[in-house]
Every structure is written in structure tokens, then in C-alpha cells.
Motif scaffolding. Structure first.
Motif, PDB file in Angstrom:
ATOM      1  N   GLU A 231       0.824  -1.214   0.000  1.00  0.00           N
ATOM      2  CA  GLU A 231       0.000   0.000   0.000  1.00  0.00           C
ATOM      3  C   GLU A 231       0.854   1.260   0.000  1.00  0.00           C
ATOM      4  N   ASN A 232       1.932   1.263   0.746  1.00  0.00           N
ATOM      5  CA  ASN A 232       2.806   2.442   0.805  1.00  0.00           C
ATOM      6  C   ASN A 232       4.221   2.020   0.426  1.00  0.00           C
ATOM      7  N   PHE A 233       4.553   2.194  -0.844  1.00  0.00           N
ATOM      8  CA  PHE A 233       5.868   1.777  -1.333  1.00  0.00           C
ATOM      9  C   PHE A 233       6.776   2.996  -1.405  1.00  0.00           C
ATOM     10  N   GLY A 234       7.981   2.865  -0.816  1.00  0.00           N
ATOM     11  CA  GLY A 234       8.890   4.003  -0.780  1.00  0.00           C
ATOM     12  C   GLY A 234      10.043   3.873  -1.766  1.00  0.00           C
ATOM     13  N   PHE A 235      10.459   5.019  -2.329  1.00  0.00           N
ATOM     14  CA  PHE A 235      11.616   5.065  -3.223  1.00  0.00           C
ATOM     15  C   PHE A 235      12.619   6.074  -2.672  1.00  0.00           C
ATOM     16  N   TYR A 236      13.850   5.978  -3.163  1.00  0.00           N
ATOM     17  CA  TYR A 236      14.860   6.977  -2.820  1.00  0.00           C
ATOM     18  C   TYR A 236      14.611   8.219  -3.664  1.00  0.00           C
ATOM     19  N   GLU A 237      14.245   9.315  -3.006  1.00  0.00           N
ATOM     20  CA  GLU A 237      13.826  10.518  -3.734  1.00  0.00           C
ATOM     21  C   GLU A 237      14.981  11.215  -4.433  1.00  0.00           C
ATOM     22  N   HIS A 238      16.202  11.020  -3.953  1.00  0.00           N
ATOM     23  CA  HIS A 238      17.348  11.688  -4.583  1.00  0.00           C
ATOM     24  C   HIS A 238      17.820  10.939  -5.830  1.00  0.00           C
ATOM     25  N   MET A 239      17.235   9.763  -6.079  1.00  0.00           N
ATOM     26  CA  MET A 239      17.605   8.964  -7.238  1.00  0.00           C
ATOM     27  C   MET A 239      16.549   9.079  -8.323  1.00  0.00           C
ATOM     28  N   THR A 240      16.945   8.806  -9.545  1.00  0.00           N
ATOM     29  CA  THR A 240      15.989   8.860 -10.659  1.00  0.00           C
ATOM     30  C   THR A 240      15.108   7.610 -10.647  1.00  0.00           C
ATOM     31  N   ALA A 241      14.062   7.664 -11.475  1.00  0.00           N
ATOM     32  CA  ALA A 241      13.189   6.503 -11.605  1.00  0.00           C
ATOM     33  C   ALA A 241      13.991   5.294 -12.079  1.00  0.00           C
ATOM     34  N   TYR A 242      14.851   5.506 -13.066  1.00  0.00           N
ATOM     35  CA  TYR A 242      15.679   4.419 -13.597  1.00  0.00           C
ATOM     36  C   TYR A 242      16.600   3.865 -12.515  1.00  0.00           C
ATOM     37  N   GLU A 243      17.252   4.739 -11.765  1.00  0.00           N
ATOM     38  CA  GLU A 243      18.196   4.300 -10.736  1.00  0.00           C
ATOM     39  C   GLU A 243      17.496   3.499  -9.643  1.00  0.00           C
ATOM     40  N   ASN A 244      16.308   3.933  -9.259  1.00  0.00           N
ATOM     41  CA  ASN A 244      15.551   3.178  -8.260  1.00  0.00           C
ATOM     42  C   ASN A 244      15.232   1.768  -8.750  1.00  0.00           C
ATOM     43  N   LEU A 245      14.754   1.674  -9.986  1.00  0.00           N
ATOM     44  CA  LEU A 245      14.413   0.362 -10.528  1.00  0.00           C
ATOM     45  C   LEU A 245      15.651  -0.497 -10.750  1.00  0.00           C
ATOM     46  N   GLU A 246      16.755   0.144 -11.135  1.00  0.00           N
ATOM     47  CA  GLU A 246      18.004  -0.589 -11.327  1.00  0.00           C
ATOM     48  C   GLU A 246      18.465  -1.210 -10.015  1.00  0.00           C
ATOM     49  N   TYR A 247      18.367  -0.453  -8.944  1.00  0.00           N
ATOM     50  CA  TYR A 247      18.764  -0.938  -7.617  1.00  0.00           C
ATOM     51  C   TYR A 247      17.889  -2.121  -7.201  1.00  0.00           C
ATOM     52  N   LEU A 248      16.572  -1.989  -7.420  1.00  0.00           N
ATOM     53  CA  LEU A 248      15.646  -3.066  -7.059  1.00  0.00           C
ATOM     54  C   LEU A 248      15.855  -4.300  -7.926  1.00  0.00           C
ATOM     55  N   ALA A 249      16.182  -4.078  -9.192  1.00  0.00           N
ATOM     56  CA  ALA A 249      16.433  -5.205 -10.091  1.00  0.00           C
ATOM     57  C   ALA A 249      17.650  -5.999  -9.635  1.00  0.00           C
ATOM     58  N   MET A 250      18.675  -5.303  -9.173  1.00  0.00           N
ATOM     59  CA  MET A 250      19.874  -6.001  -8.685  1.00  0.00           C
ATOM     60  C   MET A 250      19.562  -6.781  -7.415  1.00  0.00           C
ATOM     61  N   LEU A 251      18.754  -6.194  -6.524  1.00  0.00           N
ATOM     62  CA  LEU A 251      18.355  -6.903  -5.307  1.00  0.00           C
ATOM     63  C   LEU A 251      17.555  -8.156  -5.640  1.00  0.00           C
ATOM     64  N   ASP A 252      16.756  -8.086  -6.698  1.00  0.00           N
ATOM     65  CA  ASP A 252      15.930  -9.226  -7.093  1.00  0.00           C
ATOM     66  C   ASP A 252      16.713 -10.286  -7.863  1.00  0.00           C
TER      67      ASP A 252
END
Length: 314
Positions: free
Chosen positions: A88-109
Motif C-alpha cells: 500500500e505504501n511503497f517508498g523510493f529513494y527521492e534523490h535517485m531517478t526513476a531508472y536508478e531506483n528500478l536498477e537498484y531493485l532489479a539487482m536486489l531481485d
């Protein structure tokens, strides 16, 4: 029938100094493969607790839960490998771009490095944020953040998606994009469990649902099965359009059938009849220039009110 999500006798009790709170009370649900399944209930009914157990973030007090055949307690890692989740409440790193956030999550996955860029751009395109790939998330609106959260849930190309209140914060155009995405994903063979209290916004997309109240499942199944029980109890609704004398047609219908209520709108007669009456209405209306006859099936909002025994409060 094959079920991708199954629970049996699921109980969750929270204990503190003030006593016990029963969040789930003997929950049994079964989600068939390849459907859009709605988990409908007001806030505080146990929806988020159930999702937390399914994805292995919370342990049940009693009972079992399985996703894709894996036990949510003993095999939660296997579940998360195959699951896309939108909390319901998903948080992202606001200082990072949309691409960078997804890239970080992709590596974690554990997504292979050679596939990360193509997957990110693909899901951003899907949610309408491709042109915002290099924009910092701190400048996003609530709706844009929600669409980005949907994108992260799709990164793994999951077999099953679990979405908790996915349209909160979306503007009308964003909600429309989301609904289209969900329909396309189901057509491609994925299974989606949507948990929401916004029944009127998402209910019509779902073919199956479970209705939850105070931690208990009060009804579940295909919309046709649930609506049939409602119609048997409260009457079947028909719309009949004729070319002449709709008032006289209605009088004859009332004499021949158990009509609970009726109205006339021009040449269209709307009737609620106790018992199935399509053949008899067709026979009667043929004497008045029958144009069309259709049964109006209850929607999820009507089904919810019927099974809950009260009004829906958003």
C-alpha cells in the motif's frame, strides 16, 4: 481447478499488554490461475494482514498459506522469487531517478545484469513513465510514484502479482492506464490478486473475488455464482424494450409473474422478478413489438452490499 493461492484455517492474532486482536479468523481463500481476483473489504478488515502472510512478511498464528504450491512460512524465499508485490505504501529513494531506483531493485531481485536495462525501460513504458526515466523521484506527484511502484512490481516478470490498494493516489488518467495494464496482464496468463476498498473503481475488472469483514471471509467465488445467489434472494432484473404500449405490457407481466418492482423509461420497461423469467417475458413482449430483452446482472458493489448486509462506505 488449479489454484495459485490457497489458505486453510488462517488465523492471525496480535497480542500486546492491552490484550488480543484477532486480525484473521479462520480464513480460507482459493485464487484460480490466470484470473483477476479481488479481495474486497473496508479498511481494517484484514486485507493487508493476509497479504503480509502470503508473501512471508508475517507468520500466521494458526493455519496454512500456499502460493504457487510453496508454503508461506517454510518457503517464503521461493514465493518472493516468483511474486510481484505492490504494498500500500511503497517508498523510493527521492534523490535517485526513476531508472536508478528500478536498477537498484532489479539487482536486489537478482535479475541478470544483461537484462536490467531492457526490463526497466519496458515496465516504464507500460506505466507511462518512459519519458521520466532520468527524472528524480523527489519531483514526482503521488500518482507518478504509484505508477513507478507498479513498474517495480512487474520487473521480475512475475507469475503472480499481489497489489494492495493499487489505485490510491492515481488521477483518472493514471487509473485508466492501470486498469488497462491489469487486463493485458491477465490476458497474457498472469494471476493478479488486488486488495482494495475502492470497489466501484476496480470491482468491474474482477471475474473472481473474496469479500472479507472483520477478519472473516463472508463470500467468495466467480461473479456469476455470487450474483446468482443475490438474484435468487432479491429477484432477477430484466430490461425489456417494446415498440408500443409499454404500460399494458407491464400490467400483463405483473399478472403473469411475481414482479417485485418495476419502472417505465420511454418504451423500456425495467422489472425485478422473483424467479427466472426470460422466456415468459419474451413471450409476453412479442405481442408489443419486442425490440430487446436482457438480464441485468448485479455488479460487485451490489454483491458486496448483499453479502455484507449493509451499505458500502468508501
Amino acid at each position: 481447478m488449479e489454484y495459485v493461492i490457497e489458505t486453510e484455517g488462517l488465523v492471525k492474532i496480535y497480542r500486546d499488554r492491552g490484550g488480543e486482536t484477532v486480525a484473521l479468523d479462520g480464513v480460507d481463500i482459493r485464487v484460480p490461475r490466470g484470473v483477476l481476483f479481488g479481495l474486497f473489504g473496508p479498511n481494517g478488515s484484514g486485507k493487508s494482514t493476509l497479504i503480509s502472510i502470503l508473501i512471508g512478511l508475517s507468520l500466521p498464528t494458526r493455519g496454512t498459506a500456499r502460493v504457487l504450491g510453496f508454503d508461506s512460512v517454510r518457503e517464503s524465499i521461493e514465493i518472493r522469487k516468483r511474486l510481484g508485490v505492490l504494498p500500500e505504501n511503497f517508498g523510493f529513494y527521492e534523490h535517485m531517478t526513476a531508472y536508478e531506483n528500478l536498477e537498484y531493485l532489479a539487482m536486489l531481485d537478482g535479475i541478470p545484469e544483461s537484462e536490467i536495462k531492457s526490463r526497466i525501460m519496458s515496465v516504464l513504458e507500460l506505466v507511462g513513465l518512459r519519458d521520466k526515466a532520468d527524472a528524480k523521484v523527489g519531483g514526482f506527484s503521488r500518482g507518478m510514484v504509484q505508477r513507478l511502484a507498479i513498474a517495480q512490481a512487474l520487473l521480475k516478470d512475475p507469475e503472480v502479482l499481489i497489489l494492495d490498494e493499487p489505485t490510491i493516489g492515481l488521477d483518472p488518467s493514471g487509473s485508466e492506464v492501470f486498469r488497462g495494464i491489469m487486463q493485458d496482464l491477465v490476458k497474457s496468463g498472469k494471476t493478479i490478486l488486488v486488495s482494495t476498498h475502492l470497489l466501484r473503481e476496480l470491482g468491474y475488472l474482477c471475474t473472481h473475488a473474496a469479500l472479507i469483514r472483520q477478519g472473516k471471509i463472508i463470500a467468495q467465488g466467480h461473479i456469476d455464482d455470487l450474483s446468482r445467489k443475490l438474484s435468487e434472494a432479491r429477484g432477477y432484473v430484466y430490461e425489456v424494450t417494446v415498440t408500443r404500449d409499454p404500460e399494458k405490457f407491464l400490467l400483463e407481466a405483473k399478472e403473469a409473474l411475481r414482479v417485485a418492482e418495476a419502472s417505465i423509461q420511454g418504451n423500456k420497461v425495467v422489472l425485478r422478478v422473483m424467479g427466472e423469467a426470460e422466456k415468459e417475458l419474451s413471450r409476453l413482449a412479442s405481442n408489443y413489438g419486442l425490440v430487446s430483452l436482457s438480464q441485468v446482472k448485479p455488479g460487485w458493489d451490489e454483491i458486496y452490499v448483499f453479502y455484507q448486509g449493509g451499505g458500502w462506505n468508501e
